[in-house]
Motif scaffolding. Structure first.
Motif: not given
Length: 524
Positions: A260-270
């Motif tokens: 039931g989480g309302d959002g997702l957080e992450t880290d982005v690399t290329i």
């Protein structure tokens, strides 16, 4: 006559013998050298060492509380040590256990000493216990000093904890004063000089009066009138649900959605060939099996690998091996199997998953290092992934990166723009900032209210402990980023929540009851 005197002198007293056995390691029939309370009860050396015993108790208690309340950041502490030592171990849990054992040990010695004093017996602390006292004092002081140097924000965590625990710490302190009234009264009343009585009773009464009145200056956002509590803060999964699945993997985000989480957080690399993927660290050493597949590239920057190479790595085995969080429950066989088969996740796949479940997304963007072919075009690549490849609904994107914000607002209108630091409201409104993303140690109910009046919400990271989430809830926070969505979702109301009337009743009853008991003890 001689025999009678010897029997009187060495009369067997099991209770005192037991006390002396533990405190002085004298397990033979204890010699009764009774000293009247209020007079000198031990040698000069022992008189000088007793305050050291009390100091060791106080310092060890402070460190145990300080470290115990820092559980929210244990994972970060363990990964910090991993980065420096090169191997994984739950150092945070070890320190907590050691601190608890040492505090229990020094508390036992202090209780034994107080009981012996109350019985009018001479104090003689065994040399092994004296060494132990020095060890407890040295460990606690050095640990507190190390925390103040290496982890300065930890002091802010402790100060925040007082906002929810202070009313109950107050009751505990009053209870200790009631227990201490017995030996204090015994020694004071039997003292043969008024000066000694004043020296004994004066500091005790001063501390007691301070504790009686300290609630007048106490503040807690969780003490509030009925009906004034705001809505429960939304839960944003920090790299997904890293207590249930390997961080930044598909499984981790699915677990957040499942709970039931309302959002997702992450880290982005290329990647080296221009594919945005999810990775928090500069290297792949911590969260993949690169040491097995490419042992010579363990310390190579993650951005210098091609996407084809990254796909060959396993991103889940480390999780089952290291068990990165204190108190992690065991996974089911199905979850273990799923975790074992996790791979590095693409940004486009992450965005499609969030869009399909209508979840907010927030990400930290890492610019590629020097000599990377996409170092100067990385923002365009990420925007292309968001707008064209995934086609996520724009209002679901919480854009945090600040350096090219005006460009992003022109190219991709519709994003919700957030800022990672406090700023004047006028500046925030000019830049169309709708949310602040702040570290939890900056939590302030006054700031939250001030920003809310300008329709600017607040998100705090990383909030894992129920007491800290309760404080954020009582303070009016709109959302928190957390590793523990599965735990916090079950919290139906803040911990320690009470009305001012309930707290005043608790305070007055505590003071009146303790005053009555202490007066009764002194009278008897």
């Amino acid at each position: 006559v001689v025999r009678r005197r010897l029997l009187q002198r060495y009369e067997h007293q099991p209770f005192i013998s037991c006390l002396a056995g533990f405190y002085s390691c004298r397990w033979k029939r204890y010699q009764r050298e009774k000293t009247e309370p209020g007079k000198c009860c031990c040698s000069m050396r022992e008189c000088m060492f007793f305050p050291l015993l009390v100091a060791a108790f106080c310092v060890s208690l402070v460190f145990l509380y300080t470290w115990g309340e820092g559980k929210n950041d244990y994972n970060g502490f363990d990964w910090y040590n991993y980065g420096n030592l090169g191997f994984w171990f739950l150092w945070s849990l070890l320190i907590l256990i050691v601190a608890a054992v040492l505090f229990a040990y020094i508390s036992l010695l202090l209780v034994l000493a107080m009981c012996l004093l109350a019985e009018g017996q001479q104090l003689y602390l065994h040399w092994s216990h004296k060494i132990g006292t020095f060890l407890v004092l040295g460990f606690s002081l050095s640990s507190l000093f190390a925390l103040s140097i290496l982890w300065r924000d930890h002091r802010k965590t402790v100060r925040l904890s007082f906002q929810v625990t202070a009313p109950f710490l107050h009751i505990g302190a009053i209870a200790i004063m009631v227990l201490l009234s017995w030996p204090v009264a015994l020694h004071a009343i039997r003292a043969d000089k008024k000066v000694i009585q004043v020296i004994i009773v004066g500091p005790y009464l001063a501390i007691l009066l301070f504790l009686f009145l300290i609630p007048l200056g106490m503040y807690s956002p969780c003490i509030r009138e009925m009906g004034t509590l705001g809505p429960k803060p939304a839960l944003i999964g920090h790299r997904g649900a890293p207590m249930l699945a390997p961080e930044n993997t598909e499984m981790s985000f699915l677990k957040t959605i499942e709970h039931g989480g309302d959002g997702l957080e992450t880290d982005v690399t290329i990647s080296y060939d221009g594919v945005p993927f999810l990775m928090h660290d500069d290297t792949l050493r911590r969260t993949t099996n690169i040491q097995e597949v490419y042992p010579n590239d363990t310390n190579k920057d993650a951005a210098f690998f091609s996407w084809d190479t990254l796909q060959k790595l396993n991103a889940g085995k480390w999780f089952l091996k290291n068990k990165p969080f204190v108190g992690m429950g065991s996974l089911s066989k199905a979850d273990q199997k799923q975790a074992m088969n996790q791979s590095i996740y693409k940004l486009s796949s992450f965005l499609r998953l969030a869009d399909s479940h209508n979840k907010l997304v927030i990400f930290d963007l890492y610019r590629p290092p020097e000599k990377h072919p996409f170092r100067n075009s990385w923002i365009r690549i990420i925007l292309n992934c968001i707008l064209n490849e995934s086609k996520i609904k724009r209002h679901l994107v919480l854009w945090l990166h600040n350096s090219v914000r005006s460009y992003v607002q022109d190219v991709a209108p519709g994003f919700q723009h957030i800022l990672g630091k406090k700023a004047p409201i006028e500046d925030l409104l000019k830049r169309n900032i709708v949310k602040l993303n702040l570290v939890y140690t900056d939590m302030s109910s006054e700031d939250i209210r001030k920003y809310a009046e300008a329709n600017i919400t607040t998100n705090y990271y990383v909030v894992n402990e129920p007491w800290l989430y309760s404080l954020a809830w009582c303070s009016g926070a709109h959302s928190v980023t957390t590793n523990a969505v599965h735990l916090l979702k079950d919290l139906n109301q803040p911990l320690f929540l009470m009305t001012p009337k309930q707290y005043n009743i608790m305070w007055i009853l505590t003071d009146l009851t303790s005053a009555f008991l202490i007066s009764l003890i002194f009278a008897l």
